[in-house]
Motif scaffolding. Structure first.
Motif, mmCIF file in Angstrom:
data_model
loop_
_atom_site.group_PDB
_atom_site.id
_atom_site.type_symbol
_atom_site.label_atom_id
_atom_site.label_comp_id
_atom_site.label_asym_id
_atom_site.label_seq_id
_atom_site.Cartn_x
_atom_site.Cartn_y
_atom_site.Cartn_z
ATOM 1 N N GLY A 1 81.425 34.578 0.836
ATOM 2 C CA GLY A 1 80.563 33.665 0.562
ATOM 3 C C GLY A 1 79.734 33.123 1.581
ATOM 4 N N GLY A 2 80.422 32.671 2.726
ATOM 5 C CA GLY A 2 79.530 32.470 4.249
ATOM 6 C C GLY A 2 78.651 33.473 4.543
ATOM 7 N N ALA A 3 78.958 34.774 4.616
ATOM 8 C CA ALA A 3 78.160 35.907 4.883
ATOM 9 C C ALA A 3 77.001 35.800 3.972
ATOM 10 C CB ALA A 3 78.841 37.267 4.988
ATOM 11 N N THR A 4 77.105 35.832 2.703
ATOM 12 C CA THR A 4 76.121 35.868 1.857
ATOM 13 C C THR A 4 74.963 34.771 1.828
ATOM 14 O OG1 THR A 4 77.556 36.685 0.278
ATOM 15 C CG2 THR A 4 75.545 35.902 -0.588
ATOM 16 N N LEU A 5 75.490 33.508 2.177
ATOM 17 C CA LEU A 5 74.704 32.271 2.255
ATOM 18 C C LEU A 5 74.054 32.461 3.587
ATOM 19 C CD1 LEU A 5 74.868 29.832 0.548
ATOM 20 C CD2 LEU A 5 76.126 28.670 2.580
ATOM 21 N N LEU A 6 74.647 33.097 4.638
ATOM 22 C CA LEU A 6 73.616 33.333 5.932
ATOM 23 C C LEU A 6 72.708 34.101 5.741
ATOM 24 C CD1 LEU A 6 73.841 32.351 8.737
ATOM 25 C CD2 LEU A 6 75.489 34.162 9.419
ATOM 26 N N VAL A 7 73.241 35.397 4.938
ATOM 27 C CA VAL A 7 71.939 36.542 4.693
ATOM 28 C C VAL A 7 70.795 35.902 3.985
ATOM 29 C CG1 VAL A 7 71.555 38.514 3.461
ATOM 30 C CG2 VAL A 7 73.608 38.425 4.814
ATOM 31 N N LEU A 8 71.183 34.966 2.897
ATOM 32 C CA LEU A 8 70.223 34.224 2.050
ATOM 33 C C LEU A 8 69.261 33.508 3.224
ATOM 34 C CD1 LEU A 8 71.990 33.203 -1.010
ATOM 35 C CD2 LEU A 8 70.152 34.868 -0.740
ATOM 36 N N VAL A 9 69.793 32.667 3.980
ATOM 37 C CA VAL A 9 68.731 32.010 4.640
ATOM 38 C C VAL A 9 68.044 32.660 5.806
ATOM 39 C CG1 VAL A 9 68.944 29.956 6.576
ATOM 40 C CG2 VAL A 9 70.448 29.831 4.378
ATOM 41 N N LEU A 10 68.748 33.594 6.320
ATOM 42 C CA LEU A 10 68.103 34.407 7.444
ATOM 43 C C LEU A 10 66.906 35.346 6.859
ATOM 44 C CD1 LEU A 10 70.788 35.509 9.658
ATOM 45 C CD2 LEU A 10 69.392 34.017 10.087
ATOM 46 N N SER A 11 67.162 35.861 5.715
ATOM 47 C CA SER A 11 66.360 36.991 5.143
ATOM 48 C C SER A 11 65.250 36.014 4.451
ATOM 49 C CB SER A 11 67.161 38.158 4.160
ATOM 50 O OG SER A 11 67.635 37.352 2.794
ATOM 51 N N GLY A 12 65.625 35.003 3.800
ATOM 52 C CA GLY A 12 64.479 34.111 3.085
ATOM 53 C C GLY A 12 63.327 33.838 4.063
ATOM 54 N N PHE A 13 63.952 33.184 5.185
ATOM 55 C CA PHE A 13 62.583 32.850 6.297
ATOM 56 C C PHE A 13 62.305 34.213 6.894
ATOM 57 C CE2 PHE A 13 65.281 28.611 6.433
ATOM 58 C CZ PHE A 13 64.040 28.020 5.874
ATOM 59 N N GLY A 14 63.169 35.008 7.157
ATOM 60 C CA GLY A 14 62.754 36.371 8.150
ATOM 61 C C GLY A 14 61.440 37.007 7.183
ATOM 62 N N GLY A 15 62.168 37.414 5.927
ATOM 63 C CA GLY A 15 61.285 38.059 5.105
ATOM 64 C C GLY A 15 59.990 37.661 4.906
ATOM 65 N N TYR A 16 60.050 36.055 4.755
ATOM 66 C CA TYR A 16 58.659 35.385 4.837
ATOM 67 C C TYR A 16 57.786 35.382 6.126
ATOM 68 C CZ TYR A 16 55.399 31.499 4.857
ATOM 69 O OH TYR A 16 54.227 30.711 4.619
#
Lengths: 299, 294
Positions: free
Chosen positions: A77-92
């Protein structure tokens, strides 16, 4: 292909072949499900004399099933959450920027995706060890000695949640970045520009415009990150050794390796508990599979 | 948009990507470089070299060339990739995709059944197949082959490599099927109609139309599945741990065993670097093949 009616012979071979392939795919599941609900299950497939839930109760009463489940949920869960935040901002950022580093960075993350984790495991172990020592030093100087161990359990890099969360998130970040970048490419800038004209700050744009628009992309990248982290075996095997941090895949692996009589009913029940979230996540992620891996990379 | 606004956006973009860059640098790029360095030393987790690792140049690589076990693990990996990913999964995935190309009542169910093995975690897959392949006359596979008059076998002892190939094919049919289905759906019906008008039979249609037009999809699939099959660890490790006698020691498992069971970190890293370089080469092919528009 256009639908032409099958001749009886074609139909027979079509359904015959599909039957054989389906049988191949489903046979192993038959034992797992039977054994999980059979209090007297063994290694061999057999018709249960009695069907009940006792194996599942025992997972939580006799073994530390609940602990393993919680550890898996916390880490993945922690890893997924972190991926969501990082990839959301990073992808943008990757989608909107035209800077020189855009192309090299995108090529680099494709190459990162193809590196087998086993090829990195030795140096990773050393990196994690170094980080762990550094953090332990800090923790020891701040926390009373009695609590060092319990704090390290959370922030440690070896035998700790934090290290594994960061590591798993990093490993599954490239695919997520790629998904989010492609996703934001398809989101028209006009919505954002309208908000900018209205004087919205980045924070407001994020909450009101970008986040609602990004939901489908985030769903895809989050699901793939979760599935990959949940199924991972190498990293927990290498970086977790204490029983209180054991995760589900390790629980199954160690129960399976036990020298004494292996309790297959119990093992099957743990495996079912471990598999259920993976299958649910996969079913949800299915509609993203083609668009992601048709042009992206396999998870 | 004003210049200062654009500049602010540019800085913000850099700031937004920074955490990802740092994590990837710390946990992927730096370790990859470090693997190269370690491979040039005699570092070990035990013995005299553990205290005081020395720079040994290319000695580890020289040792690789003459190490039977290394070549064996490469050969095992080669056959494993060839028969499970390139042949088995592709053929069965394409076959399933073509067979499921027609609507019928049970189609969604069959589709889900073929996809299910793909969703199962590696360790669970290993456990299920341990039961399937169990030795003795009550083992599931032994029960099945008994119908054909075959005697009970000790599958994982007598045919270890074949068995892990069968297990991996099982796990990957669904993924191949999904890609092939999307490839097939992009071939226009009119081509098939025209071919049939000209009197082409099923096998001609397959060879002259379906297959050539699927080539890009197949190529993409091969690159992706080659890379991911080389990376397989847990599935085989949990089932055989590389045994019996190293006969299923894929190169990933070999690295793991060399490093954490024999404690030869330097030597293990040399093997890792070989795998790293090969994977990166396939990855570059992949980048070119995709013609990634960035």
């Amino acid at each position: 292909m256009a639908e032409r009616p099958d001749t009886p012979k074609t139909a027979a071979s079509r359904y015959g072949l599909l039957f054989v392939i389906s049988l191949y795919c489903i046979m192993p599941f038959v034992w797992l499900l039977t054994a999980a609900f059979d209090p007297g299950a063994g290694l061999f497939l057999e018709v249960p004399a009695k069907v009940d839930l006792s194996n599942f109760f025992r997972v939580f009463q006799e073994e530390d099933g609940l602990l393993w489940l919680m550890n898996s949920l916390i880490v993945c869960g922690g890893a997924t959450l972190l991926v969501l935040v990082l990839s959301g901002f990073g992808g943008y950022a990757l989608s909107r920027t035209h800077a020189w580093w855009k192309r090299p960075f995108l090529y680099a993350i494709i190459l990162v995706r193809v590196i087998p984790p086993t090829a990195l495991i030795v140096p990773l172990y050393k990196v994690m060890l170094t980080c762990n020592l550094a953090i332990a030093g800090v923790v020891r100087s701040v926390v009373p000695p009695d609590y060092v161990r319990s704090v390290m359990r959370f922030v440690g890099f070896i035998d700790g949640y934090l290290g594994l969360i960061l590591l798993l998130a990093t490993m599954h970040l490239p695919l997520a970045l790629w998904i989010m970048k492609t996703f934001f490419d398809s989101v028209s800038r006009e919505y954002e520009e309208a908000a900018i004209m209205d004087g919205a700050t980045f924070g407001q744009r994020l909450r009101r415009v970008l986040l609602p628009l990004a939901m489908p992309g985030l769903a895809a990248s989050g699901l793939f990150a979760f599935i990959a982290a949940w199924g991972d075996f190498l990293f927990p095997l290498t970086f977790i050794s204490s029983p209180e941090l054991k995760m589900l895949p390790l629980g199954i692996y160690s129960a399976f390796l036990r020298d004494s009589q292996i309790d297959y009913g119990l093992l099957a029940a743990i495996a079912v508990i471990y598999t259920a979230p993976a299958i649910i996540a996969f079913a949800l992620a299915r509609r993203f599979l083609v668009q992601t891996f048709g042009g992206g990379l396999k998870g | 948009m004003s210049v200062s606004f654009t500049r602010r956006e540019a800085w913000r973009n850099r700031f937004l990507i920074l955490p990802s860059v740092l994590l990837l640098a710390a946990f992927v790029v730096y370790p990859a470089g470090f693997a190269v360095y370690t491979s040039l030393t005699n570092e070990a987790l035990s013995g005299p070299a553990a205290m005081n690792p020395r720079f040994v140049g290319f000695a580890n690589y020289a040792k690789l060339l003459t190490d039977q076990n290394f070549w064996r693990s490469l050969a095992i990996t080669f056959w494993f990739v060839l028969f499970s990913a390139i042949i088995g999964q592709l053929v069965l995935g394409l076959l399933s995709a073509m067979l499921l190309n027609r609507r019928f009542a049970l189609r969604p169910l069959v589709n889900a059944i073929i996809l299910m093995p793909n969703a199962v975690p590696e360790v669970v897959a290993a456990l299920m197949w341990a039961s399937m392949l169990a030795a003795g006359e009550y083992g599931t596979l032994n029960n099945i082959v008994a119908w054909f008059g075959v005697d009970p076998q000790r599958w994982l002892t007598s045919f270890p490599l074949t068995m892990i190939i069968i297990v991996n094919i099982w796990r990957g049919i669904g993924f191949a099927m999904i890609l092939m289905t999307s490839g097939l759906s992009s071939i226009s019906d009119e081509l098939y109609e025209a071919a049939r008008m000209d009197g082409a039979n099923t096998s001609q249609i397959f060879r002259r139309i379906t297959l050539p037009l699927l080539v890009p999809t197949i190529f993409l699939y091969l690159l992706v599945s080659t890379v991911s099959t080389i990376a397989i660890f847990g599935l085989v490790f949990a089932l055989t741990r590389g045994g019996p006698a190293g006969s299923t020691e894929l190169v990933g498992i070999y690295i793991y065993n060399q490093s954490f069971n024999s404690y030869q970190l330097g030597y293990g890293s040399a093997v890792a670097v070989v795998v790293l370089v090969f994977s990166l080469l396939v990855g570059m092919l992949y980048v070119r093949a995709l013609k990634v528009d960035v």
